[in-house]
Design a protein around this motif. Structure first.
Motif, PDB file in Angstrom:
ATOM      1  N   TYR A  92      36.649  17.228  22.914  1.00  0.00           N
ATOM      2  CA  TYR A  92      36.163  16.157  22.274  1.00  0.00           C
ATOM      3  C   TYR A  92      34.896  15.434  22.536  1.00  0.00           C
ATOM      4  CZ  TYR A  92      39.874  16.949  19.040  1.00  0.00           C
ATOM      5  OH  TYR A  92      40.550  17.816  18.199  1.00  0.00           O
ATOM      6  N   PHE A  93      34.591  15.381  24.176  1.00  0.00           N
ATOM      7  CA  PHE A  93      33.679  14.812  24.610  1.00  0.00           C
ATOM      8  C   PHE A  93      32.929  15.694  25.466  1.00  0.00           C
ATOM      9  CE2 PHE A  93      36.824  11.497  23.805  1.00  0.00           C
ATOM     10  CZ  PHE A  93      36.027  10.572  22.918  1.00  0.00           C
ATOM     11  N   GLU A  94      31.543  15.105  25.818  1.00  0.00           N
ATOM     12  CA  GLU A  94      30.884  16.101  26.968  1.00  0.00           C
ATOM     13  C   GLU A  94      31.304  15.729  27.981  1.00  0.00           C
ATOM     14  OE1 GLU A  94      28.566  18.129  26.481  1.00  0.00           O
ATOM     15  OE2 GLU A  94      27.614  17.826  24.606  1.00  0.00           O
ATOM     16  N   VAL A  95      31.609  16.837  29.036  1.00  0.00           N
ATOM     17  CA  VAL A  95      32.382  16.592  30.429  1.00  0.00           C
ATOM     18  C   VAL A  95      31.273  16.689  31.563  1.00  0.00           C
ATOM     19  CG1 VAL A  95      34.560  17.358  29.268  1.00  0.00           C
ATOM     20  CG2 VAL A  95      32.699  18.965  30.290  1.00  0.00           C
ATOM     21  N   ASN A  96      30.110  16.839  31.239  1.00  0.00           N
ATOM     22  CA  ASN A  96      29.207  17.246  32.413  1.00  0.00           C
ATOM     23  C   ASN A  96      28.354  15.950  32.806  1.00  0.00           C
ATOM     24  OD1 ASN A  96      27.882  17.672  29.757  1.00  0.00           O
ATOM     25  ND2 ASN A  96      26.020  18.096  30.773  1.00  0.00           N
ATOM     26  N   SER A 145      31.059  18.724  19.735  1.00  0.00           N
ATOM     27  CA  SER A 145      32.499  18.571  19.320  1.00  0.00           C
ATOM     28  C   SER A 145      32.435  19.406  17.876  1.00  0.00           C
ATOM     29  CB  SER A 145      33.139  17.300  19.307  1.00  0.00           C
ATOM     30  OG  SER A 145      33.170  17.128  20.659  1.00  0.00           O
ATOM     31  N   TYR A 146      31.449  19.731  17.248  1.00  0.00           N
ATOM     32  CA  TYR A 146      31.477  20.079  16.073  1.00  0.00           C
ATOM     33  C   TYR A 146      30.685  21.547  15.954  1.00  0.00           C
ATOM     34  CZ  TYR A 146      31.517  15.187  14.926  1.00  0.00           C
ATOM     35  OH  TYR A 146      32.088  13.851  14.808  1.00  0.00           O
ATOM     36  N   PRO A 147      31.130  22.566  14.586  1.00  0.00           N
ATOM     37  CA  PRO A 147      30.320  23.777  14.642  1.00  0.00           C
ATOM     38  C   PRO A 147      29.186  23.528  13.777  1.00  0.00           C
ATOM     39  CG  PRO A 147      32.107  23.222  13.082  1.00  0.00           C
ATOM     40  CD  PRO A 147      32.137  22.287  14.001  1.00  0.00           C
ATOM     41  N   MET A 148      28.113  23.243  14.699  1.00  0.00           N
ATOM     42  CA  MET A 148      27.078  22.934  14.264  1.00  0.00           C
ATOM     43  C   MET A 148      26.465  23.618  12.900  1.00  0.00           C
ATOM     44  SD  MET A 148      26.118  19.893  15.737  1.00  0.00           S
ATOM     45  CE  MET A 148      24.296  20.143  15.532  1.00  0.00           C
TER      46      MET A 148
END
Length: 608
Positions: A92-96, A145-148
């Protein structure tokens, strides 16, 4: 303090895992924004318990740290650093991001903003998110987090992982032993069905709901997806079955229901050699926005297209977090592979990496490997090489050089059609990789394949999609950049300063400086590109290799025979041999001809 923090982290993971188990990944989405608020609330509480009277500089003021205390950020970052290894959080969140506050900035964006002529202001984005996910006064989730691509159309776009779960469900069910459910009855029938579906590689228990009566079971199939730019859970198919609630009937009913659902929604492809035509479902993969191959973006999107491509690729990578298993990134160290690896690294920073060493790679390729190792993109302990049992030159002695693609087969004197390229790739690439897959138990493979590389890959991408189960490899194949063009790959590579093999800069040009030949990073002795100018390129940029294959390995003699119309003998393995018909031409004659007319051999086309 660390004990208090780790206790909170354990509790956080426990509660989030329970939410995921009870509600599924799509429903957990609406809880996710609250996690950030809870982390900062906890961090503030701990900080003020430990620093009631201490003075501290105020540097980091934002909505979750209104007092701006650096110590709160330190505690929040400690929690974030541990949670970003946890798959639900990382989905759900950017991890980088190194710091949690960088994540807060990233959360200010939303896919809807990409499809507006005029950019949405923050308050409008908040309002859209509230309406969509029933959250109040919290930033929406990050882009990946979305299928853009699903937001580009009003049509329903199924979740790509649920789609693949349905497509592979028949194979999954084949491993279920009916004898294990011989004890079932009307009371446990649905419970046992859920147990079976939950054990699939991609769990399906939340996709099917059922109810029973005295002699009947009714099953309903649901899918998550995006429709009219909103997340929906949609009823797709319902059917009733007569049953006496036995174990055998349980498996049969599940199998029949999944087969009929798949036929209705996905369709059935035409089998090779069959006279039956293909059956198209309501949502065939070829028409999906997920693979992006039929995507038409508005003109105003052109400036943000790379961001959109990146976000969709990372979304596809993140989907695999919900497949239980062990992933691997296979790489040739070509531009497509390295770009894909950079994106995969955002989600799997410690992923295993596989490289097939055929003994024919250009040295420039391993300069890229060195840079990726030095930067930490590749971890030395996670780097694996293929173990070849046969050298390329032994194959050449037996089968000859490969001039035609895998689908092209040479007919030998016995009438048997043989593909030298297919044999070569199988022994040097495919078999070593399959052995490594079995040895390391990989079940998810990321690769840098793109649809626009060939017509065959374009058709395969529209058939399989970006995530699919490959039976011949016994794993899930994931092609996150399947929709990228060569132009976009290089634009992104230059923009992000991604390392690439310098061999790509060694191009051939005409008098008007137009590029006439651009090399690839595959096996240098492969002759698939010889008809397009590869030998000229090899002669100009790699003269030692050119001399070796032309003189030492007999390519010069073979080309001379072909171009002057001498008979070519093809042995039982497909090897072309001109020796018997031009044995009168000694090496000095051929070398003299080559020196006088090198351009004559710059391609393998026959011109008489």
């Amino acid at each position: 303090m660390k004990d208090i923090i780790y206790e909170y982290i354990e509790e956080f993971i426990s509660e989030s895992s329970l939410a995921l188990e009870l509600d599924g990944k799509h429903e957990v989405r609406k809880y996710a924004p609250y996690w950030i608020k809870d982390i900062y609330s906890f961090a503030s509480k701990v900080y003020f318990q430990l620093h009631e009277s201490e003075e501290e500089n105020i540097n980091w003021i934002h909505r979750y740290n209104p007092v701006g205390k650096c110590g709160i950020e330190v505690i929040a970052d400690e929690i974030y650093d541990n949670l970003k290894k946890y798959k639900v959080f990382s989905y759900y969140f950017e991890v980088n991001h190194e710091h949690l506050r960088d994540l807060i900035k990233q959360m200010n964006y939303f896919p809807q903003a990409y499809y507006q002529e005029d950019p949405l202001v923050f308050d409008e984005i908040i309002g859209f998110s509230n309406a969509l996910y029933n959250v109040d006064d919290l930033p929406p989730l990050p882009l990946s987090s979305y299928p853009m691509f699903a937001y580009s159309s009003d049509d329903f776009t199924p979740d790509v992982l649920e789609y693949e779960a349905l497509r592979n469900s028949k194979s999954e069910l084949e491993s279920v032993l009916p004898v294990l459910y011989g004890h079932t009855d009307s009371e446990n029938f649905l419970k046992n069905m859920i147990e079976i579906l939950s054990k699939f590689d991609i769990p399906m228990e939340r996709m099917i709901e059922g109810k029973t009566s005295s002699d009947e079971v009714e099953l309903s199939f649901y899918m998550n997806g995006i429709e009219r730019q909103m997340h929906v859970r949609k009823l797709m198919f319902t059917k009733k079955f007569k049953t006496s609630f036995t174990g055998l009937e349980l498996i049969k009913i599940i199998s029949t229901f999944l087969s009929e659902t798949s036929l209705k929604l996905i369709g059935l492809s035409k089998e090779r050699g069959s006279s039956e035509s293909a059956t198209y479902g309501i949502y065939p993969m070829k028409d999906s926005t997920v693979h992006g191959l039929k995507l038409e973006l508005p003109k105003h999107m052109s400036e943000r297209e790379l961001e959109l491509f990146e976000a969709q690729s990372v979304y596809l990578i993140k989907e695999t977090l919900f497949i239980l298993g062990n992933p691997v990134m296979s790489t040739s160290y070509g531009a497509d592979s390295v770009l894909t690896h950079i994106l995969v690294n955002k989600v799997y920073p410690n992923i295993d990496v596989y490289h097939g060493k055929t003994g024919l790679n250009f040295p420039e390729v391993y300069e890229v490997e060195r840079k990726l190792l030095e930067s930490g993109i590749i971890k030395r302990e996670h780097l694996h090489y293929g173990k070849n049992k046969e050298s390329y030159w032994n194959l050449v002695d037996e089968y000859g050089l490969n001039f035609d693609r895998k689908g092209s087969r040479v007919q030998n004197h016995a009438g048997k059609k043989i593909s030298v390229s297919e044999k070569c790739c199988t022994l040097l690439k495919h078999l070593p990789f399959k052995e490594a897959i079995n040895e390391h138990h990989w079940n998810i493979n990321f690769a840098g394949l793109r649809a626009d590389e060939s017509r065959a890959r374009d058709l395969a991408a529209k058939r399989d999609g970006p995530i699919y189960y490959a039976k011949s490899w016994s794993l899930y194949r994931v092609n996150p950049i399947i929709f990228w063009t060569d132009e976009k790959v290089w634009e992104y590579t230059k923009l992000k300063n991604i390392p690439y093999a310098s061999i790509y800069d060694m191009t051939l040009t005409d008098d008007q400086d137009n590029v006439t030949f651009k090399p690839r990073v595959g096996c240098w002795a492969c002759m698939l590109s010889s008809k397009y100018g590869y030998l000229k390129w090899l002669r100009e940029y790699k003269p030692k290799l050119y001399s070796y294959i032309m003189l030492d390995k007999g390519l010069l003699k073979l080309l001379y025979a072909k171009k002057f119309g001498h008979e070519i003998i093809v042995n039982e393995n497909g090897k072309e041999s001109p020796e018997s018909v031009i044995e009168d031409f000694d090496s000095d004659f051929l070398m003299g001809f080559l020196e006088q007319r090198p351009c004559f051999f710059d391609d393998t086309l026959v011109r008489l």
